[in-house]
Design an enzyme around this catalytic site. Structure first.
Site, PDB file in Angstrom:
ATOM      1  N   GLY A 194     -21.491  31.737  47.385  1.00  0.00           N
ATOM      2  CA  GLY A 194     -21.212  31.706  46.598  1.00  0.00           C
ATOM      3  C   GLY A 194     -21.178  33.444  45.439  1.00  0.00           C
ATOM      4  N   HIS A 198     -17.491  28.964  47.397  1.00  0.00           N
ATOM      5  CA  HIS A 198     -17.372  28.592  45.786  1.00  0.00           C
ATOM      6  C   HIS A 198     -16.870  29.948  45.262  1.00  0.00           C
ATOM      7  CE1 HIS A 198     -21.248  28.475  44.167  1.00  0.00           C
ATOM      8  NE2 HIS A 198     -21.824  28.261  45.339  1.00  0.00           N
ATOM      9  N   ASP A 199     -15.983  30.496  44.675  1.00  0.00           N
ATOM     10  CA  ASP A 199     -15.627  30.793  43.107  1.00  0.00           C
ATOM     11  C   ASP A 199     -15.575  32.331  43.557  1.00  0.00           C
ATOM     12  OD1 ASP A 199     -16.379  28.519  41.363  1.00  0.00           O
ATOM     13  OD2 ASP A 199     -17.756  28.585  41.931  1.00  0.00           O
TER      14      ASP A 199
END
Length: 283
Positions: free
Chosen positions: A211, A193-194
């Site tokens: 992340g 994520h991200d």
């Protein structure tokens, strides 16, 4: 057993013939009328690129937007909010869920899954290949994510995402996972994520990005490397196989080790990208 075989044979051929005829009817019904052309070869080419085929066993929601030239194979699934650009190919058993958009000429190999039924979106640019059983644009593995929050994944053009790789959406609505253009992401890689990945990077097998990792352009990782969350990987850098990266990697540098350490300039990588010896010494 003989009686079973006798019963089974006509049933099989009956199903086979009915599926074939249904398939041909579906194909013929989706062919668009072609403009007249002075050249038979150009007419044939135009006819091939504008036709759309959906296999009878595929499940395609009537609200899905399917462009011309799309081919959807057996046992595929296309959700209600999906948008498929011109010339996309869905190989057997591939699936598109949620608010997902594919650009032109994308290819989903067998078993691949793109998108998820979550708020937000997954946007995939043009000429991308999603490999066998790769999972792209699904919910992140971050406990901070709250059900119902929007989450996003944006992928550029000309990326090759190989088999069993996974790329997750952002963990919150104010951020997004981003993949640029012309990246080779080899088998079993993970981009969490991200993360922000630039252009022209090569991630060898089992490259794992936690992340919020940022990777600039033309970086190269060897196999089985791990990058800690929030680390920054500079352009033209190289990470040796089996490394665990827990700090930022400067541009142009080579790092390796169980706790990766600087090993000097990435001279071979710089030469391959057209840097001269004088430019190398100035870094």
């Amino acid at each position: 057993m003989c009686s079973l075989m006798k019963l089974r044979k006509p049933f099989f051929f009956c199903c086979s013939n009915s599926l074939t005829s249904l398939s041909l009817r579906r194909l013929s019904s989706t062919l668009s009328a072609q403009p007249s052309s002075s050249s038979s070869s150009s007419s044939s080419s135009s006819h091939q690129t504008s036709s759309t085929f959906i296999h009878p066993s595929a499940i395609v929601h009537p609200n899905a937007l399917i462009s011309q030239g799309v081919s959807i194979g057996p046992f595929c699934t296309v959700g209600s909010s999906a948008k498929l650009g011109h010339g996309c190919q869905l190989h057997p058993g591939s699936h598109i869920f949620g608010n997902t958009e594919l650009g032109e000429h994308c290819i989903l190999m067998t078993g691949s899954v793109v998108g998820d039924d979550l708020p937000g979106h997954t946007v995939v640019g043009c000429n991308n290949i999603i490999g066998h059983h790769a999972v792209v644009g699904v919910k992140c593995q971050d406990l901070k994510y709250k059900p119902g929050d929007e989450c996003f994944l944006d992928i550029g053009n000309n990326n090759d995402i190989r088999e069993h790789s996974s790329i997750h959406r952002s963990s919150k609505s104010s951020d997004r996972t981003v993949i640029g253009d012309n990246n080779l992401i080899m088998g079993s890689c993970h981009i969490a994520h991200d993360c922000k990945v630039g252009n022209n990077n090569i991630f060898a097998n089992n490259t794992l990005l936690a992340g919020h990792v940022m990777v600039e352009d033309y970086a190269h990782t060897a196999g089985a490397i791990v990058v800690h969350q929030f680390c920054h990987i500079g352009s033209f850098s190289f990470i040796g196989g089996g490394s665990v990266v827990s700090q930022d990697v400067p541009k142009y540098m080579m790092v390796t080790g169980e706790r990766a350490e600087l090993r000097g300039l990435n001279l071979e990588g710089l030469r391959r990208r057209g840097f001269t010896t004088a430019e190398d010494l100035d870094k």
